[in-house]
Design an enzyme around this catalytic site. Structure first.
Site, short mmCIF file in Angstrom:
data_model
loop_
_atom_site.label_atom_id
_atom_site.label_comp_id
_atom_site.label_asym_id
_atom_site.label_seq_id
_atom_site.Cartn_x
_atom_site.Cartn_y
_atom_site.Cartn_z
N PHE A 159 55.81 108.77 -34.98
CA PHE A 159 56.09 109.83 -34.05
C PHE A 159 57.04 110.76 -34.61
O PHE A 159 57.21 111.91 -34.13
CB PHE A 159 56.46 109.14 -32.69
CG PHE A 159 57.81 108.65 -32.62
CD1 PHE A 159 58.77 109.68 -32.35
CD2 PHE A 159 57.80 107.33 -32.90
CE1 PHE A 159 60.16 109.25 -32.36
CE2 PHE A 159 59.20 106.64 -32.74
CZ PHE A 159 60.31 107.85 -32.37
N LYS A 183 45.48 109.94 -39.22
CA LYS A 183 45.72 109.53 -37.69
C LYS A 183 47.21 109.65 -37.52
O LYS A 183 47.91 109.23 -37.94
CB LYS A 183 45.37 107.97 -37.55
CG LYS A 183 45.28 107.54 -35.89
CD LYS A 183 45.68 106.35 -35.90
CE LYS A 183 47.18 106.07 -35.80
NZ LYS A 183 47.72 106.66 -34.55
N GLU A 186 49.98 108.61 -31.91
CA GLU A 186 49.43 108.99 -30.36
C GLU A 186 50.45 109.34 -29.60
O GLU A 186 50.20 109.91 -28.47
CB GLU A 186 48.82 107.65 -29.67
CG GLU A 186 49.88 106.38 -29.35
CD GLU A 186 50.23 105.48 -30.67
OE1 GLU A 186 50.14 106.10 -31.94
OE2 GLU A 186 50.83 104.41 -30.53
N SER A 236 57.21 101.64 -38.88
CA SER A 236 58.18 100.62 -38.64
C SER A 236 57.59 99.61 -39.73
O SER A 236 56.40 99.42 -40.21
CB SER A 236 58.09 100.12 -37.36
OG SER A 236 56.73 99.70 -37.03
N CYS A 291 64.28 108.37 -40.47
CA CYS A 291 64.35 107.17 -41.19
C CYS A 291 65.66 107.38 -42.09
O CYS A 291 65.98 106.49 -42.94
CB CYS A 291 63.10 106.95 -41.65
SG CYS A 291 62.74 108.19 -42.90
N GLU A 392 67.33 98.00 -37.24
CA GLU A 392 67.24 99.46 -36.89
C GLU A 392 67.02 99.59 -35.40
O GLU A 392 66.18 99.06 -34.66
CB GLU A 392 65.79 99.74 -37.41
CG GLU A 392 65.58 101.31 -37.23
CD GLU A 392 64.24 101.94 -37.94
OE1 GLU A 392 63.07 101.23 -37.32
OE2 GLU A 392 64.10 102.64 -38.64
P1 NAD Z 1 55.06 102.62 -35.61
O1 NAD Z 1 55.00 101.53 -36.64
O2 NAD Z 1 55.10 102.06 -34.26
O3 NAD Z 1 53.60 103.65 -35.84
C1 NAD Z 1 53.33 104.25 -36.98
C2 NAD Z 1 51.91 104.45 -36.97
O4 NAD Z 1 51.16 103.07 -36.65
C3 NAD Z 1 51.48 104.94 -35.60
O5 NAD Z 1 50.40 105.87 -36.05
C4 NAD Z 1 50.68 104.05 -34.63
O6 NAD Z 1 49.80 104.34 -33.88
C5 NAD Z 1 50.51 102.75 -35.82
N1 NAD Z 1 50.44 101.52 -35.10
C6 NAD Z 1 51.59 101.01 -34.39
N2 NAD Z 1 51.44 99.75 -34.15
C7 NAD Z 1 50.26 99.41 -34.98
C8 NAD Z 1 49.84 97.95 -35.14
N3 NAD Z 1 50.43 96.91 -34.61
N4 NAD Z 1 48.73 97.99 -35.93
C9 NAD Z 1 48.18 99.33 -36.69
N5 NAD Z 1 48.78 100.51 -36.28
C10 NAD Z 1 49.77 100.58 -35.59
O7 NAD Z 1 56.17 103.54 -35.87
P2 NAD Z 1 56.93 104.74 -35.08
O8 NAD Z 1 57.54 103.95 -34.06
O9 NAD Z 1 55.73 105.75 -34.74
O10 NAD Z 1 57.79 105.33 -36.32
C11 NAD Z 1 59.29 104.92 -36.29
C12 NAD Z 1 59.35 104.04 -37.42
O11 NAD Z 1 58.95 104.70 -38.73
C13 NAD Z 1 60.81 103.84 -37.74
O12 NAD Z 1 60.84 102.24 -38.14
C14 NAD Z 1 61.42 104.68 -38.94
O13 NAD Z 1 62.21 104.21 -39.60
C15 NAD Z 1 60.01 104.59 -39.65
N6 NAD Z 1 59.70 105.81 -40.60
C16 NAD Z 1 60.02 105.57 -41.84
C17 NAD Z 1 60.15 106.52 -42.95
C18 NAD Z 1 60.13 106.14 -44.27
O14 NAD Z 1 59.84 107.30 -45.01
N7 NAD Z 1 60.52 105.11 -44.83
C19 NAD Z 1 59.87 107.92 -42.15
C20 NAD Z 1 59.59 108.11 -41.04
C21 NAD Z 1 59.62 107.08 -40.01
#
Ligand code: NAD
Length: 492
Positions: A159, A183, A186, A236, A291, A392
């Site tokens: 997000f 994708k 959401e 994440s 991040c 985090e």
């Molecule tokens: P998230 O893991 O909750 O969601 C990421 C994506 O995965 C979304 O599209 C979501 O719909 C999907 N998703 C969520 N739970 C899922 C599951 N159980 N099974 C399958 N798909 C699932 O992450 P977020 O909260 O949207 O983003 C924040 C996180 O992203 C933070 O931890 C941040 O550090 C990380 N991030 C990392 C980088 C990097 O380059 N390392 C860059 C940006 C953000």
């Protein structure tokens, strides 16, 4: 732009982008999309189940047949058009990012430009797709390496960067002749929905880029589809582990950027005047939902008090508000439950015995009392075993630790399970070198608070901050990830 204009907006229905057109989603569950500064629903999206996802992938496979044989010079012309369209519409894209994510307009515009830079880098596809050859590897025998696109890739985004992260992958994948099914998160689907209109205007043929909306159920459908050749994921660590395991156990390619806990070390020889603004932008930019955000500040006994005082004073001046209002320095967090989660870490820090020197819970936006705001929060005397240091938090919470010297600072940093980025502020080349060589992380700042690699460098990540081996963005990694190689040995 006055915030009142947005308050009157009605709730929009988000659609998928399939076969080159926006299409209604008749799926479940329904996800509310908020303007987090107002605490108000501005749109609704729905989950795309296996039926929709499989159709999108079939369509992308069909499109791959013709797109992969379009001359790379023509594919690149389309990328040039997309680049111009994104620049021309940069303000509008940024406005949508701010509305659904909450970051300030300047932060959103910066994000859009980062996305545009990735389109620019991807126009080097003419060079990147080149193979190699040797004449006479044996007498009269030539050998040649040909690079080819592979097929359909899935892009699954977090997000916190609604447009930049999808663009770490889309332009490279398609420039090299693949097709993609994207994708978005959401929580922020409106930005990519708008950008899809530019795909069409740029002349990207139907099916080359598709967008399927939804959450976990949509990712599940993408993981279960056997015609996807690879997954580019950012989010994440918890989700990255699932994507990596599920993708690789069925022998697909996976690159998965994950969570972070970034340390910033200020050495006594650093120029404090320039350090403080860098720290403020790193720890509190994007409300800490980055991040690459600084999260643990490390000082030495000689400069501890001076750094902490100046940092806290500057942080206390940040103004919270709606990101389209000119007097806003920091936007809200993404959702109420996330705000509560971050606040629970603040409670935890107090319980663990860290000393609170700036309490962000006392600061709200007076103009937007319903928004999910939290002011900058700073803990001093944090130690390596505290949750506020190990986990985090993904919010505007800084923990300050004191190390005896450079070596013990490096040791403390390396105890983290994460290794996304690390920064040192110093005027000593020797300290900087020791830091970069000694710390286990993928992106480094030397007198730079947010060590974001430019588009033509890979976006690094060590330990639990990255799963896979080929990283996001430009450089060589994307060429390896999005192409396969054939070797031809010929004798005529
Ligand atoms: P998230 O893991 O909750 O969601 C990421 C994506 O995965 C979304 O599209 C979501 O719909 C999907 N998703 C969520 N739970 C899922 C599951 N159980 N099974 C399958 N798909 C699932 O992450 P977020 O909260 O949207 O983003 C924040 C996180 O992203 C933070 O931890 C941040 O550090 C990380 N991030 C990392 C980088 C990097 O380059 N390392 C860059 C940006 C953000």
């Amino acid at each position: 732009m006055k915030s009142g204009m947005h308050e009157k907006e009605k709730v929009e229905t988000v659609r998928n982008y399939l076969e080159g057109k926006l299409q209604d989603i008749e799926g479940e569950p329904i996800y509310d999309v908020y303007n987090p500064a107002f605490g108000k629903v501005v749109a609704r999206t729905a989950g795309s189940g296996p039926g929709v996802v499989d159709a999108a992938v079939d369509n992308a496979r069909e499109a791959f047949r013709s797109w992969s044989s379009v001359p790379v010079t023509d594919r690149v012309k389309i990328l040039f058009r997309l680049e111009s369209l994104m620049r021309e519409n940069g303000d509008e894209i940024a406005r949508i990012v701010t509305t659904e994510h909450g970051k300030t307009f300047d932060e959103s515009y910066g994000e859009v430009m980062r996305a545009v830079e990735n389109v620019e880098s991807a126009t080097a596809a003419t060079y990147h797709i080149m193979g190699r050859n040797n004449s006479d590897i044996a007498r009269g025998i030539d050998e040649e390496l040909i690079r080819e696109p592979i097929g359909v890739f899935a892009v699954i985004a977090p997000f916190n960067f609604p447009v930049m992260v999808p663009f770490w992958f889309i332009p490279y994948a398609i420039g090299l002749g693949n097709t993609v099914v994207v994708k978005p998160s959401e929580k922020v689907p409106l930005t990519m929905q708008y950008v899809s209109s530019l795909f069409e205007k740029a002349g990207i043929p139907p099916g080359v880029v598709s967008i399927v909306n939804g959450g976990q159920e949509t990712v599940e459908a993408l993981l279960s589809n056997r015609h996807i050749s690879g997954y580019s994921f950012v989010g994440s660590t918890r989700t990255a582990e699932i994507i990596h395991r599920r993708g690789t156990e069925t022998h697909r390619r996976v690159q998965a950027g994950a969570s972070a806990k970034n340390y910033e070390l200020v050495m006594p020889d650093a120029d404090l005047k320039s350090v403080i603004p860098s720290l403020i932008s790193s720890f509190f930019g994007n409300a800490g939902e980055r991040c690459l955000a600084g999260s643990v500040l490390v000082t030495l006994p000689e400069n501890h008090e001076k750094v902490v005082n100046a940092f806290a004073e500057a942080a206390s001046k940040l103004r919270l508000g709606f990101g389209l209002d000119a007097d806003t320095d920091m936007g809200p967090l993404i959702r109420e439950d996330h705000l509560k989660r971050v606040e629970s870490y603040i409670d935890k820090g107090v319980e663990e015995g860290a000393s609170m020197i700036l309490d962000g819970r006392k600061k709200r936006s007076t103009k937007h009392p319903e928004g999910y705001f939290l002011g900058p929060t700073i803990f001093d005397s944090a130690t390596g075993d505290m949750k506020i240091v190990t986990d985090e938090i993904f919010g505007p919470v800084a923990s300050v630790m004191e190390a005896e010297n450079l070596d013990s600072a490096i040791e403390a940093i390396n105890r983290s399970r994460y290794g996304n980025s690390a920064t040192i502020f110093t005027s000593s080349g020797r300290s900087a070198r020791e830091f970069v060589h000694g710390v286990e992380a993928g992106n480094f700042g030397v007198n730079v608070g947010v060590a974001a690699p430019i588009s033509f460098y890979p976006f690094g990540g060590y330990k639990d901050s990255f799963f896979g081996d080929l990283h996001a963005q430009g450089g060589d990694d994307h060429v390896m990830f999005f192409t396969e190689r054939k070797v031809v040995v010929s004798r005529w």
